[in-house]
Design a protein around this motif. Structure first.
Motif, PDB file in Angstrom:
ATOM      1  N   GLU A   1      52.428  13.114  23.675  1.00 26.16           N
ATOM      2  CA  GLU A   1      51.658  12.555  24.627  1.00 26.16           C
ATOM      3  C   GLU A   1      51.188  12.733  25.809  1.00 26.16           C
ATOM      4  N   PRO A   2      50.467  11.967  26.399  1.00 24.17           N
ATOM      5  CA  PRO A   2      49.064  12.710  27.144  1.00 24.17           C
ATOM      6  C   PRO A   2      49.950  13.531  28.304  1.00 24.17           C
ATOM      7  N   THR A   3      50.337  12.941  29.160  1.00 23.21           N
ATOM      8  CA  THR A   3      51.349  13.461  30.406  1.00 23.21           C
ATOM      9  C   THR A   3      51.668  15.018  29.686  1.00 23.21           C
ATOM     10  N   MET A   4      52.264  15.125  28.654  1.00 22.27           N
ATOM     11  CA  MET A   4      52.387  16.280  28.040  1.00 22.27           C
ATOM     12  C   MET A   4      51.168  17.936  27.681  1.00 22.27           C
ATOM     13  N   ASP A   5      50.019  17.168  27.227  1.00 22.35           N
ATOM     14  CA  ASP A   5      49.107  17.424  26.901  1.00 22.35           C
ATOM     15  C   ASP A   5      48.314  18.002  28.084  1.00 22.35           C
ATOM     16  N   VAL A   6      48.492  17.410  28.968  1.00 21.16           N
ATOM     17  CA  VAL A   6      47.549  17.314  30.747  1.00 21.16           C
ATOM     18  C   VAL A   6      48.344  18.973  31.099  1.00 21.16           C
ATOM     19  N   SER A   7      49.806  18.450  30.614  1.00 23.15           N
ATOM     20  CA  SER A   7      50.676  19.723  31.794  1.00 23.15           C
ATOM     21  C   SER A   7      50.482  21.275  30.816  1.00 23.15           C
ATOM     22  N   GLY A   8      50.193  20.882  29.207  1.00 24.16           N
ATOM     23  CA  GLY A   8      49.668  22.199  27.898  1.00 24.16           C
ATOM     24  C   GLY A   8      48.167  22.685  28.761  1.00 24.16           C
ATOM     25  N   VAL A   9      46.845  21.893  29.502  1.00 25.32           N
ATOM     26  CA  VAL A   9      46.342  22.564  29.844  1.00 25.32           C
ATOM     27  C   VAL A   9      46.396  23.263  30.874  1.00 25.32           C
ATOM     28  N   HIS A  10      46.836  22.473  31.992  1.00 27.53           N
ATOM     29  CA  HIS A  10      47.661  22.800  33.112  1.00 27.53           C
ATOM     30  C   HIS A  10      47.475  24.164  32.568  1.00 27.53           C
ATOM     31  N   ILE A  11      48.914  24.593  31.946  1.00 26.48           N
ATOM     32  CA  ILE A  11      48.854  25.745  32.316  1.00 26.48           C
ATOM     33  C   ILE A  11      47.438  26.471  31.926  1.00 26.48           C
ATOM     34  N   MET A  12      46.850  26.305  31.237  1.00 23.29           N
ATOM     35  CA  MET A  12      45.704  27.319  30.450  1.00 23.29           C
ATOM     36  C   MET A  12      44.650  27.653  32.174  1.00 23.29           C
ATOM     37  N   GLN A  13      44.750  26.628  33.102  1.00 20.13           N
ATOM     38  CA  GLN A  13      43.822  26.169  33.412  1.00 20.13           C
ATOM     39  C   GLN A  13      44.468  26.942  34.714  1.00 20.13           C
ATOM     40  N   GLU A  14      45.421  27.129  35.093  1.00 26.17           N
ATOM     41  CA  GLU A  14      46.111  27.737  35.928  1.00 26.17           C
ATOM     42  C   GLU A  14      45.894  29.381  35.587  1.00 26.17           C
ATOM     43  N   LEU A  15      45.479  29.952  34.426  1.00 22.01           N
ATOM     44  CA  LEU A  15      45.481  30.773  34.413  1.00 22.01           C
ATOM     45  C   LEU A  15      44.109  31.474  34.626  1.00 22.01           C
ATOM     46  N   ASP A  16      42.798  30.795  34.155  1.00 23.14           N
ATOM     47  CA  ASP A  16      41.786  30.512  33.761  1.00 23.14           C
ATOM     48  C   ASP A  16      42.013  31.961  32.965  1.00 23.14           C
ATOM     49  N   GLN A  17      42.066  32.361  31.847  1.00 25.13           N
ATOM     50  CA  GLN A  17      42.117  33.351  31.806  1.00 25.13           C
ATOM     51  C   GLN A  17      40.848  34.107  30.883  1.00 25.13           C
ATOM     52  N   THR A  18      40.212  35.209  30.944  1.00 27.41           N
ATOM     53  CA  THR A  18      39.005  34.987  30.320  1.00 27.41           C
ATOM     54  C   THR A  18      38.597  35.661  29.025  1.00 27.41           C
ATOM     55  N   VAL A  19      37.831  34.689  28.133  1.00 28.12           N
ATOM     56  CA  VAL A  19      38.135  34.634  26.921  1.00 28.12           C
ATOM     57  C   VAL A  19      36.002  35.005  26.445  1.00 28.12           C
ATOM     58  N   THR A  20      36.612  35.500  25.068  1.00 26.62           N
ATOM     59  CA  THR A  20      34.984  36.157  24.484  1.00 26.62           C
ATOM     60  C   THR A  20      34.994  34.543  23.490  1.00 26.62           C
ATOM     61  N   ILE A  21      33.699  33.790  24.134  1.00 26.46           N
ATOM     62  CA  ILE A  21      33.375  32.856  22.936  1.00 26.46           C
ATOM     63  C   ILE A  21      31.919  33.237  22.566  1.00 26.46           C
ATOM     64  N   GLY A  22      31.642  32.746  21.000  1.00 24.11           N
ATOM     65  CA  GLY A  22      30.509  33.471  20.229  1.00 24.11           C
ATOM     66  C   GLY A  22      30.253  32.343  20.057  1.00 24.11           C
ATOM     67  N   ALA A  23      28.262  31.891  19.606  1.00 24.92           N
ATOM     68  CA  ALA A  23      27.542  31.351  18.858  1.00 24.92           C
ATOM     69  C   ALA A  23      26.831  31.704  18.395  1.00 24.92           C
ATOM     70  N   THR A  24      27.108  30.079  17.790  1.00 20.91           N
ATOM     71  CA  THR A  24      25.664  31.003  16.584  1.00 20.91           C
ATOM     72  C   THR A  24      24.424  29.982  17.479  1.00 20.91           C
ATOM     73  N   VAL A  25      22.691  30.587  17.009  1.00 23.84           N
ATOM     74  CA  VAL A  25      21.593  30.539  17.500  1.00 23.84           C
ATOM     75  C   VAL A  25      20.867  30.010  16.852  1.00 23.84           C
ATOM     76  N   PRO A  26      19.469  29.651  17.228  1.00 16.68           N
ATOM     77  CA  PRO A  26      18.110  29.790  16.213  1.00 16.68           C
ATOM     78  C   PRO A  26      18.336  30.949  16.260  1.00 16.68           C
ATOM     79  N   THR A  27      17.661  32.180  15.154  1.00 17.84           N
ATOM     80  CA  THR A  27      17.512  33.474  14.467  1.00 17.84           C
ATOM     81  C   THR A  27      16.054  33.488  15.417  1.00 17.84           C
ATOM     82  N   GLY A  28      16.353  34.994  15.975  1.00 17.32           N
ATOM     83  CA  GLY A  28      15.294  34.962  17.007  1.00 17.32           C
ATOM     84  C   GLY A  28      15.498  34.352  18.365  1.00 17.32           C
ATOM     85  N   PHE A  29      15.605  33.296  18.731  1.00 19.42           N
ATOM     86  CA  PHE A  29      15.966  32.899  19.926  1.00 19.42           C
ATOM     87  C   PHE A  29      17.280  33.584  20.590  1.00 19.42           C
ATOM     88  N   GLU A  30      17.670  34.295  20.272  1.00 15.91           N
ATOM     89  CA  GLU A  30      18.828  35.288  20.520  1.00 15.91           C
ATOM     90  C   GLU A  30      19.023  35.268  21.931  1.00 15.91           C
TER      91      GLU A  30
END
Length: 486
Positions: A1-30
């Protein structure tokens, strides 16, 4: 249910924890991509040894901003990375290692980010997946034993709240009972809704010559271990979770994909036979650092990838694009209409500082010395046009570009796969253009160069036919020829 989803997400945002994001980019344009990350997220990106990838740390509240970056093709959240993973020498031992690895990886945070990401994608409404907010089912249970992983993906939302409560208020001894309660709850829910476990697949990218296994072996064995650990179902096409295994010599990165389709298709709705990736177009534009009121011309615009990318980011410059091919021009026009409609629907002022013209590339309908930047994807010969034509076309092209470009300050950023031909043409036009640097890229498997040229101060029309007579090679010519042999 959407409300639950919001609360699930809400927990995460309250923590605002640091995560490592990886991304692929065109080679040569790193490094270009790293600049954009620094500029827009104030995060410092690390360029991977493995070309075409960058990594950066963000707090989860910035995740939606990551999706708006224009240099990144595909995004993933890093579960764990190993700088110097010691691979065993036999397939059997490696397989056992994969099984052990799957059980000890810190999945929880990454799956949280995956779930938060689903809610962001749902808000964007871009991707019409049947059930984009399917939550994960990792929870903190998985670290105890695989049997207690809830088989109900919808249930983690409940688990999340329960976990928060457990961690904060109860002592550890009461946890096992709670698990069994959750399990009963999940069985009831399962009977009611018939929700199936999450579907997943493992995608492995491997590079290096010291491995005793193929990328398929690794994907299969690690996939089996992940399946056993989470009790997920393997599905190569209709997956909810895509686990990424990137292996480059001894560097191993385990991640979870955050994009289903690459972000590079974002502005184009009408594709041509060789439409340039938006991310590559953006990288090329960044190389020439457009300024306010610059006139920027793409004389061979194809379906308009470069000017479209430019006009979205540099709205205080003016873009003029054209092609000699009527079909390409009409595709570009359709792409622009689509974007104008989209920005208008989102409440931005309508209209873009961009015009498209059908023209002859060697006789541009423009005054001399009127353009600040020329940026284009030149015919490759392999896909469009032919190499023989390039020999005649390239010198004429560079000459006409030199005519319309401002002497002394003008720049050109040109992508071509026909390096020999391009450098020979550049040699002929040596009085008008100087090569400042080259970025080597991959375009759909073809090795290509992005050449950054500076317009010399020589006024067009003051040299003999503006083609320098061949004479003994100067230093810069030798350098150009050296490039051609790469």
């Amino acid at each position: 249910e959407p409300t639950m989803d919001v609360s699930g997400v809400h927990i995460m945002q309250e923590l605002d924890q640091t995560v490592t994001i990886g991304a692929t980019v065109p080679t040569g344009f790193e490094h270009t991509a790293a600049e954009e990350v620094q500029e827009k997220l104030e995060a410092t990106a690390r360029v991977s040894k493995n070309r075409g990838r960058i990594y950066f740390d963000i707090t989860t509240d910035k995740l939606f901003k990551v999706h708006q970056l224009k240099s990144l093709d595909n995004l993933f959240v890093v579960v764990k990375d190993y700088d110097d993973y010691q691979f065993k020498t036999t397939k059997e031992e490696v397989q056992l290692d994969w099984q052990e690895l799957a059980t000890k990886l810190p999945w929880t945070n990454a799956l949280e980010v995956w779930k938060l990401n689903n809610s962001i994608k749902k808000k964007k409404g871009r991707r019409k997946r049947t059930n984009p907010t399917k939550s994960d089912q990792c929870g903190n249970f998985s670290t105890k034993s695989t049997d207690t992983v809830p088989s109900d993906p919808e249930e983690l939302l409940v688990d999340l709240e329960a976990l928060e409560v457990k961690e904060n208020q109860r002592d550890v001894s009461s946890q096992p009972e709670d698990d069994s309660e959750e399990e009963k709850h999940s069985e009831i829910q399962d009977q009611e809704s018939g929700v199936t476990p999450l579907k997943f697949r493992v995608t492995c990218n491997r590079a290096g010559d010291k491995h005793c296994f193929t990328s398929n072996d690794a994907a299969r064995d690690f996939g089996g271990a992940v399946q056993e650990f989470f009790q997920w179902k393997a599905d190569m096409t209709k997956f909810d979770v895509e686990v990424l295994l990137n292996i480059h010599n001894n560097e191993v990165v385990v991640g979870i994909a955050l994009t289903v389709e690459s972000l590079h298709r974002r502005n184009i709705t009408h594709f041509g036979p060789t439409t340039l990736r938006s991310t590559l177009a953006y990288g090329m534009l960044r190389l020439c650092k457009p300024q306010v009121s610059d006139v920027i011309v793409d004389p061979m615009c194809g379906t308009g990838a470069i000017p479209l990318e430019g006009v979205m980011e540099w709205q205080n410059s003016f873009f003029l694009a054209g092609d000699n091919n009527g079909t390409a021009v009409s595709r570009s026009v359709n792409n622009i209409k689509h974007i104008v409609k989209r920005t208008h629907d989102e409440g931005s002022p309508s209209g873009l500082p961009l015009d498209i013209v059908q023209w002859d590339l060697c006789n541009l309908p423009m005054r001399s010395s009127s353009v600040d930047i020329i940026i284009t994807d030149m015919p490759f010969g392999k896909r469009m046009g032919s190499k023989k034509k390039n020999w005649e076309l390239y010198p004429l092209c560079l000459r006409e570009m030199a005519r319309v470009c401002k002497p002394g300050t003008g720049k050109a950023v040109l992508l071509t796969q026909d390096k020999k031909c391009f450098l020979k043409a550049l040699l002929q036009m040596e009085g008008l253009w100087r090569k400042s640097h080259t970025v080597w890229v991959n375009v759909g498997g073809l090795h290509a160069g992005v050449f950054v040229l500076k317009r010399t101060a020589v006024v067009f029309g003051t040299t003999s036919e503006d083609v320098m007579e061949p004479h003994t090679a100067t230093g810069s010519q030798k350098e150009n020829m050296k490039d051609a042999s790469q």
